[in-house]
Design an enzyme around this catalytic site. Structure first.
Site, mmCIF file in Angstrom:
data_model
loop_
_atom_site.group_PDB
_atom_site.id
_atom_site.type_symbol
_atom_site.label_atom_id
_atom_site.label_comp_id
_atom_site.label_asym_id
_atom_site.label_seq_id
_atom_site.Cartn_x
_atom_site.Cartn_y
_atom_site.Cartn_z
ATOM 1 N N ASN A 151 12.332 -25.132 -13.864
ATOM 2 C CA ASN A 151 10.999 -24.842 -13.338
ATOM 3 C C ASN A 151 9.962 -25.909 -13.670
ATOM 4 O O ASN A 151 9.013 -26.100 -12.930
ATOM 5 C CB ASN A 151 10.515 -23.474 -13.832
ATOM 6 N N GLN A 179 14.488 -21.062 -9.333
ATOM 7 C CA GLN A 179 13.725 -22.211 -8.819
ATOM 8 C C GLN A 179 14.483 -23.025 -7.773
ATOM 9 O O GLN A 179 13.928 -23.984 -7.247
ATOM 10 C CB GLN A 179 13.302 -23.127 -9.975
ATOM 11 N N CYS A 325 -0.249 -21.884 -24.954
ATOM 12 C CA CYS A 325 -1.262 -21.787 -25.995
ATOM 13 C C CYS A 325 -0.980 -20.528 -26.808
ATOM 14 O O CYS A 325 -1.075 -19.423 -26.292
ATOM 15 C CB CYS A 325 -2.638 -21.699 -25.360
HETATM 16 C C1 LIG Z 1 13.475 -20.503 -13.849
HETATM 17 C C2 LIG Z 1 12.812 -19.168 -13.861
HETATM 18 N N1 LIG Z 1 13.506 -18.079 -14.242
HETATM 19 C C3 LIG Z 1 12.973 -16.865 -14.273
HETATM 20 C C4 LIG Z 1 11.653 -16.663 -13.910
HETATM 21 C C5 LIG Z 1 11.092 -15.277 -13.971
HETATM 22 O O1 LIG Z 1 10.992 -14.707 -12.691
HETATM 23 P P1 LIG Z 1 9.984 -13.480 -12.432
HETATM 24 O O2 LIG Z 1 8.603 -14.075 -12.471
HETATM 25 O O3 LIG Z 1 10.347 -12.975 -11.068
HETATM 26 O O4 LIG Z 1 10.225 -12.484 -13.493
HETATM 27 C C6 LIG Z 1 10.876 -17.762 -13.512
HETATM 28 C C7 LIG Z 1 9.455 -17.571 -13.164
HETATM 29 O O5 LIG Z 1 8.592 -18.296 -13.614
HETATM 30 C C8 LIG Z 1 11.470 -19.043 -13.488
HETATM 31 O O6 LIG Z 1 10.782 -20.120 -13.123
#
Ligand SMILES: Cc1ncc(COP(=O)(O)O)c(C=O)c1O
Length: 386
Positions: A151, A179, A325
């Site tokens: 991400n 992602q 933070c």
């Molecule tokens: C790589 C990854 N896994 C899991 C999540 C969590 O997903 P959700 O926001 O649907 O709980 C995110 C969200 O930011 C993510 O970027």
């Protein structure tokens, strides 16, 4: 002009998906478990959505379980597999240091309950080296969980190769594809995984809905007790509008993917090259070749990423930092730290994640304003450090 460059945090709901959800809210109010007309209408809508989500990842609809999002899908995959495999005596779990907290904190929770866990470090490319995984696999490894695309930096892991290593030791392989799904082709069979997590709001669907793909034959212990929904695997009355929205968004993502991936990678490269050439002392974090098309993560030397984020926000540009933070002090990004980058670099890096609304004009505007903002912040920090 407001410019949204934080699509990896979340995406706006596509109009077509929102309209479908509105219709579902109004007309598909039946409980999908009810045998009467209203229930069957709701059930049919969920089945359609399940088929659309399955098509996005090359799966059978019966293998897709709707969840409350990516976090629940990751939790369910890891906890469910660990618990189901406990009887076999396999008590070892492996992941990487750049995973989302949904995975890392689940590992921490299981470690507290006696599971042996290994968190693989990475090099500056942000890629898990297959040999590193090979080196830590044991015959009591139950599950390996490595994300498909990251991400923060967007790097795409060599999942096929990693999954084969896990399987050679009889372990299951889970990948967090939150992602990557909707951005690049994702096919569960080609990847060769056993479990794969998705989230609706990362590809223009609604928040609060996700899915876990479970390969036929893989046993998971359900972690919600209740009714028999989702083939006995995820109890609770189904979120019909959420599933409908995610299903429509999955269908749209499939249709638009080839064109949109090419458009976004051209825009991303324009942004990246523009920044690298007009702002001195900047560097891209992670491998630049194996990345999702919409993401770049750039380190700005002698800048606090948080200050740059706020300065950009004041100019109408929304970006993000990976740092968190906690109790007033800035924690450097755990992803950049796991890649052995200095803590300074892990604190001066900004993620730009592009999406449907972005245009060339917007990208050029960001390239135009950044050199001035960065120069100002650097001169302030030079004064401050005298
Ligand atoms: C790589 C990854 N896994 C899991 C999540 C969590 O997903 P959700 O926001 O649907 O709980 C995110 C969200 O930011 C993510 O970027």
């Amino acid at each position: 002009m407001r410019i949204y460059l934080d699509h990896n945090a979340t995406t706006p709901v596509d109009r077509v998906a929102a309209d479908a959800m509105m219709r579902a809210l109004e007309h598909l109010f039946g409980n999908a478990s009810s045998v009467h007309y209203y229930g069957q209408q709701a059930k049919a809508a969920i089945d359609d959505a399940r088929s659309a989500v399955a098509a996005l990842i090359g799966a059978e609809p019966a293998e897709v379980i709707f969840t409350s999002g990516g976090t629940e899908a990751d939790n369910f995959a890891i906890r469910g597999a660990a618990e189901a495999l406990e009887v076999t005596g396999r008590r070892h779990l492996i992941t990487s240091g750049i995973e989302h907290e949904a995975v890392l904190n689940t590992f921490k929770a299981l470690a507290k309950r006696g599971w042996r866990t290994t968190v693989l470090p990475l090099d500056a490319t942000g890629l898990v080296a297959p040999d590193r995984l090979r080196g830590v696999m044991t015959d009591d490894t139950a599950l390996v969980s490595i994300m498909h695309a990251n991400n923060e930096i967007g790097t795409i892991q060599p999942i096929g190769e990693l999954a084969a290593i896990a399987h050679a030791h009889g372990a299951l392989f889970h990948t967090d594809a939150v992602q990557s799904a909707g951005k690049i082709p994702v096919n569960v069979r080609t990847l060769g995984v056993d479990l794969l997590a998705l989230s609706g709001h990362k590809f223009y669907g609604p928040k609060g809905i996700g899915a876990l793909w479970v390969k036929r034959g893989v046993r998971l212990s359900p972690f919600l007790s209740g009714g028999k929904q989702e083939r006995n695997r995820r109890a609770g009355t189904e979120n019909v509008p959420g599933a409908v929205g995610m299903g429509v968004a999955a269908g749209l993502a499939m249709q638009k993917m080839p064109g949109e991936a090419a458009r976004l990678s051209a825009l991303r490269d324009r942004l990246e090259n523009g920044i690298l050439s007009s702002v001195p002392n900047t560097e891209v974090n992670g491998a630049r070749d194996a990345r999702v098309p919409n993401t770049t993560n750039i380190s700005f030397d002698r800048i606090e990423a948080e200050s740059l984020l706020i300065a950009l926000d004041l100019e109408g540009v929304a970006v993000s930092t990976g740092s968190a933070c906690s109790s007033g002090t800035l924690e450097p990004s755990h992803v950049l730290k796991a890649m052995s980058l200095s803590s300074h670099r892990a604190q001066n890096s900004i993620r730009f994640s592009l999406g449907a609304s972005n245009t060339e004009e917007q990208i050029d505007r960001v390239i135009e304003i950044l050199p001035r903002i960065v120069a100002k912040l650097r001169s302030l920090s030079a004064v401050g450090s005298r």
